[in-house]
Structures are given as structure tokens and as C-alpha cells.
Design a protein around this motif. Structure first.
Motif, PDB file in Angstrom:
ATOM      1  N   THR A  91      56.954  72.643  94.256  1.00  0.00           N
ATOM      2  CA  THR A  91      55.791  72.677  95.223  1.00  0.00           C
ATOM      3  C   THR A  91      54.924  73.927  95.001  1.00  0.00           C
ATOM      4  OG1 THR A  91      56.866  73.764  96.822  1.00  0.00           O
ATOM      5  CG2 THR A  91      57.281  71.636  96.965  1.00  0.00           C
ATOM      6  N   VAL A  92      53.806  73.466  95.107  1.00  0.00           N
ATOM      7  CA  VAL A  92      52.666  74.843  95.329  1.00  0.00           C
ATOM      8  C   VAL A  92      53.399  75.780  95.758  1.00  0.00           C
ATOM      9  CG1 VAL A  92      50.567  75.553  95.421  1.00  0.00           C
ATOM     10  CG2 VAL A  92      50.830  72.979  94.667  1.00  0.00           C
ATOM     11  N   ARG A  93      53.746  75.859  97.055  1.00  0.00           N
ATOM     12  CA  ARG A  93      54.021  76.995  97.790  1.00  0.00           C
ATOM     13  C   ARG A  93      55.225  77.983  97.174  1.00  0.00           C
ATOM     14  NH1 ARG A  93      52.398  79.659 101.998  1.00  0.00           N
ATOM     15  NH2 ARG A  93      51.174  78.013 102.587  1.00  0.00           N
ATOM     16  N   GLU A  94      56.085  77.186  96.700  1.00  0.00           N
ATOM     17  CA  GLU A  94      57.398  77.749  95.895  1.00  0.00           C
ATOM     18  C   GLU A  94      56.888  78.673  94.735  1.00  0.00           C
ATOM     19  OE1 GLU A  94      61.513  74.911  95.829  1.00  0.00           O
ATOM     20  OE2 GLU A  94      59.566  74.144  94.899  1.00  0.00           O
ATOM     21  N   ASP A  95      55.818  77.924  94.023  1.00  0.00           N
ATOM     22  CA  ASP A  95      55.376  78.586  92.863  1.00  0.00           C
ATOM     23  C   ASP A  95      54.621  79.718  93.061  1.00  0.00           C
ATOM     24  OD1 ASP A  95      56.581  76.351  91.421  1.00  0.00           O
ATOM     25  OD2 ASP A  95      54.859  75.329  91.292  1.00  0.00           O
ATOM     26  N   TRP A  96      53.890  79.814  94.187  1.00  0.00           N
ATOM     27  CA  TRP A  96      52.961  80.724  94.618  1.00  0.00           C
ATOM     28  C   TRP A  96      53.959  81.939  95.085  1.00  0.00           C
ATOM     29  CZ3 TRP A  96      52.310  82.286 100.038  1.00  0.00           C
ATOM     30  CH2 TRP A  96      51.201  83.264 100.060  1.00  0.00           C
ATOM     31  N   GLU A  97      55.103  81.521  95.920  1.00  0.00           N
ATOM     32  CA  GLU A  97      55.984  82.762  96.340  1.00  0.00           C
ATOM     33  C   GLU A  97      56.677  83.298  95.220  1.00  0.00           C
ATOM     34  OE1 GLU A  97      58.284  80.552  99.233  1.00  0.00           O
ATOM     35  OE2 GLU A  97      56.835  80.501 100.786  1.00  0.00           O
ATOM     36  N   MET A  98      56.822  82.547  94.247  1.00  0.00           N
ATOM     37  CA  MET A  98      57.540  83.242  93.148  1.00  0.00           C
ATOM     38  C   MET A  98      56.516  83.961  92.073  1.00  0.00           C
ATOM     39  SD  MET A  98      60.709  80.779  92.066  1.00  0.00           S
ATOM     40  CE  MET A  98      60.219  80.351  90.642  1.00  0.00           C
ATOM     41  N   GLY A  99      55.347  84.127  92.451  1.00  0.00           N
ATOM     42  CA  GLY A  99      54.270  85.169  91.796  1.00  0.00           C
ATOM     43  C   GLY A  99      53.469  84.228  90.775  1.00  0.00           C
ATOM     44  N   ALA A 100      53.435  82.889  90.805  1.00  0.00           N
ATOM     45  CA  ALA A 100      52.633  82.041  89.691  1.00  0.00           C
ATOM     46  C   ALA A 100      51.407  82.478  90.019  1.00  0.00           C
ATOM     47  CB  ALA A 100      53.030  80.541  89.953  1.00  0.00           C
ATOM     48  N   VAL A 160      46.882  61.028  93.628  1.00  0.00           N
ATOM     49  CA  VAL A 160      46.846  61.540  94.742  1.00  0.00           C
ATOM     50  C   VAL A 160      47.742  62.598  95.014  1.00  0.00           C
ATOM     51  CG1 VAL A 160      47.511  60.801  97.388  1.00  0.00           C
ATOM     52  CG2 VAL A 160      46.474  59.264  95.835  1.00  0.00           C
ATOM     53  N   GLU A 161      48.980  62.738  94.047  1.00  0.00           N
ATOM     54  CA  GLU A 161      49.779  63.948  94.375  1.00  0.00           C
ATOM     55  C   GLU A 161      49.208  65.037  93.869  1.00  0.00           C
ATOM     56  OE1 GLU A 161      54.423  61.558  94.240  1.00  0.00           O
ATOM     57  OE2 GLU A 161      53.371  62.530  92.319  1.00  0.00           O
ATOM     58  N   VAL A 162      48.673  64.943  92.558  1.00  0.00           N
ATOM     59  CA  VAL A 162      48.071  66.100  92.069  1.00  0.00           C
ATOM     60  C   VAL A 162      46.892  66.715  92.652  1.00  0.00           C
ATOM     61  CG1 VAL A 162      46.956  66.754  89.821  1.00  0.00           C
ATOM     62  CG2 VAL A 162      49.013  65.413  89.539  1.00  0.00           C
ATOM     63  N   ALA A 163      45.868  65.517  93.245  1.00  0.00           N
ATOM     64  CA  ALA A 163      44.660  66.239  93.831  1.00  0.00           C
ATOM     65  C   ALA A 163      45.247  66.774  95.259  1.00  0.00           C
ATOM     66  CB  ALA A 163      44.017  64.885  94.423  1.00  0.00           C
ATOM     67  N   ARG A 164      46.354  66.597  95.966  1.00  0.00           N
ATOM     68  CA  ARG A 164      46.794  67.224  97.037  1.00  0.00           C
ATOM     69  C   ARG A 164      47.393  68.518  96.605  1.00  0.00           C
ATOM     70  NH1 ARG A 164      49.631  61.998 100.029  1.00  0.00           N
ATOM     71  NH2 ARG A 164      47.822  61.224 100.923  1.00  0.00           N
ATOM     72  N   ALA A 165      48.085  68.465  95.455  1.00  0.00           N
ATOM     73  CA  ALA A 165      48.692  69.833  95.238  1.00  0.00           C
ATOM     74  C   ALA A 165      47.834  70.822  94.575  1.00  0.00           C
ATOM     75  CB  ALA A 165      49.688  69.724  93.815  1.00  0.00           C
ATOM     76  N   PHE A 166      46.542  70.401  94.102  1.00  0.00           N
ATOM     77  CA  PHE A 166      45.742  71.157  93.621  1.00  0.00           C
ATOM     78  C   PHE A 166      44.848  71.936  94.755  1.00  0.00           C
ATOM     79  CE2 PHE A 166      45.137  70.272  88.644  1.00  0.00           C
ATOM     80  CZ  PHE A 166      46.440  70.398  88.360  1.00  0.00           C
ATOM     81  N   HIS A 167      44.653  70.950  95.771  1.00  0.00           N
ATOM     82  CA  HIS A 167      43.917  71.431  96.940  1.00  0.00           C
ATOM     83  C   HIS A 167      44.770  72.569  97.514  1.00  0.00           C
ATOM     84  CE1 HIS A 167      41.545  71.366 100.597  1.00  0.00           C
ATOM     85  NE2 HIS A 167      42.547  71.525 101.369  1.00  0.00           N
ATOM     86  N   GLU A 168      45.816  72.500  97.729  1.00  0.00           N
ATOM     87  CA  GLU A 168      46.668  73.490  98.229  1.00  0.00           C
ATOM     88  C   GLU A 168      46.660  74.830  97.630  1.00  0.00           C
ATOM     89  OE1 GLU A 168      51.343  74.565  99.886  1.00  0.00           O
ATOM     90  OE2 GLU A 168      51.052  72.531  98.913  1.00  0.00           O
ATOM     91  N   ALA A 169      46.890  74.458  95.823  1.00  0.00           N
ATOM     92  CA  ALA A 169      46.695  75.610  95.005  1.00  0.00           C
ATOM     93  C   ALA A 169      45.494  76.258  95.313  1.00  0.00           C
ATOM     94  CB  ALA A 169      47.022  75.265  93.558  1.00  0.00           C
ATOM     95  N   HIS A 170      44.242  75.877  95.085  1.00  0.00           N
ATOM     96  CA  HIS A 170      43.192  76.480  95.551  1.00  0.00           C
ATOM     97  C   HIS A 170      43.087  77.462  96.934  1.00  0.00           C
ATOM     98  CE1 HIS A 170      41.478  73.582  92.517  1.00  0.00           C
ATOM     99  NE2 HIS A 170      41.684  74.806  91.848  1.00  0.00           N
ATOM    100  N   GLU A 171      43.681  76.573  97.771  1.00  0.00           N
ATOM    101  CA  GLU A 171      43.828  77.448  99.062  1.00  0.00           C
ATOM    102  C   GLU A 171      44.493  78.579  99.164  1.00  0.00           C
ATOM    103  OE1 GLU A 171      45.333  74.445 101.950  1.00  0.00           O
ATOM    104  OE2 GLU A 171      43.274  74.208 102.653  1.00  0.00           O
ATOM    105  N   LEU A 172      45.909  78.904  98.183  1.00  0.00           N
ATOM    106  CA  LEU A 172      46.227  79.832  97.909  1.00  0.00           C
ATOM    107  C   LEU A 172      46.041  80.810  96.993  1.00  0.00           C
ATOM    108  CD1 LEU A 172      50.033  78.113  98.096  1.00  0.00           C
ATOM    109  CD2 LEU A 172      48.960  79.726 100.092  1.00  0.00           C
ATOM    110  N   GLY A 173      44.965  80.306  96.374  1.00  0.00           N
ATOM    111  CA  GLY A 173      44.265  81.272  95.259  1.00  0.00           C
ATOM    112  C   GLY A 173      44.843  81.033  94.106  1.00  0.00           C
TER     113      GLY A 173
END
Length: 156
Positions: free
Chosen positions: A56-65, A84-97
């Protein structure tokens, strides 16, 4: 994989969450990590041109990606879900920077009717890239493309 990248002066390393997790402490501050969100299912018979989310984007972000990457097989039977899955994931990724990297492949020989049709398909992929806000878009070059099953004809 990571040590040679650090020693060779690479700008970043792209890998799976498993690799990231196994070396996170040792290399976290030495080289930026791009984590692959989805993986292929080519170990099936017959081969399926599908991508399944493995992190998940959150896991990756928490591990320092610093970025996440994903692949979409346009034209495959599962492409609607992948889009759809990738669009949602990329939206979350952008929200996390996080930056985002999109790999796009045409996986339907029917897309290649002629040169203009292939170019139209590429234009549709470019539009999707713009909508998801991906910072980088990767597609195979002619030599790589020739070795890919179910790929439409390459048009320059």
C-alpha cells in the motif's frame, strides 16, 4: 542490488516492498527508494497480463519511500481494474508527498490496426498519465517491445 546502486552513484533504487523492508535500516539514508506497488502474475498458466497490488502507499511511505511505481497493462482483460487501482494509489501518494512512476504497456494485439490506431492508443495512455499526475512515464523501446508476447506491432 542496493549496495551496487549506492556504490555506483545511482539516483534511486526501485524494488518491491519485500526488498525495501529487508534493507530499510541499512540503506534508508543512503539512497532514495521507489517501491513497486503492483506485480505481474506471469507465473500462471496460461500467462495472465494482470497486475496485483502487493503493498500500500501508506506502508511504502511509512518505510521511507520517496516514490511509488505501478504498471498498467492497457487492453488486457483486467485493465479497467488496474487503471482504477493505480489512479487511487497515485492520488494517495501525492497527498503524502510521494512522486509517482507509471509503467504503461499495450497488451492487446487488436489495438494495432495501423500506425494511426497505435498512435491513438499511445495518446490515450498519455492522457491517463496526465490525469493521474504521474511524474514519470515508462514505456518499452523498440528492442524490448519485440520480445513481449501479446504486444501490438511497434509503430515509430
Amino acid at each position: 542490488m542496493v549496495r551496487p546502486a549506492v556504490e555506483g552513484g545511482c539516483n534511486a533504487v526501485a524494488s518491491t516492498i519485500g526488498v525495501r523492508g529487508s534493507i530499510a535500516r541499512k540503506y534508508a539514508h543512503q539512497i532514495p527508494f521507489i517501491v513497486k506497488l503492483n506485480h505481474n502474475r506471469l507465473l500462471t498458466f496460461p500467462n495472465e497480463y494482470d497486475r496485483i497490488m502487493f503493498s500500500t502507499v501508506r506502508e511504502d511511505w511509512e518505510m521511507g519511500a520517496v516514490a511509488v511505481r505501478a504498471t498498467v497493462y492497457f487492453g488486457s482483460e483486467q485493465s479497467s481494474r488496474q487503471i482504477v487501482e493505480v489512479a487511487r494509489a497515485f492520488h494517495e501518494a501525492h497527498e503524502l508527498g510521494l512522486a509517482t512512476v507509471l509503467w504503461c504497456y499495450l497488451r492487446n494485439p487488436g489495438f494495432t490496426v495501423d500506425g494511426p490506431q497505435s498512435k491513438s492508443s499511445i495518446a490515450a495512455m498519455k492522457e491517463y498519465v496526465a490525469k493521474t499526475g504521474a511524474e514519470v512515464w515508462v514505456n518499452h523501446d523498440k528492442a524490448q517491445h519485440a520480445s513481449i508476447p501479446k504486444a501490438p506491432a511497434y509503430v515509430e
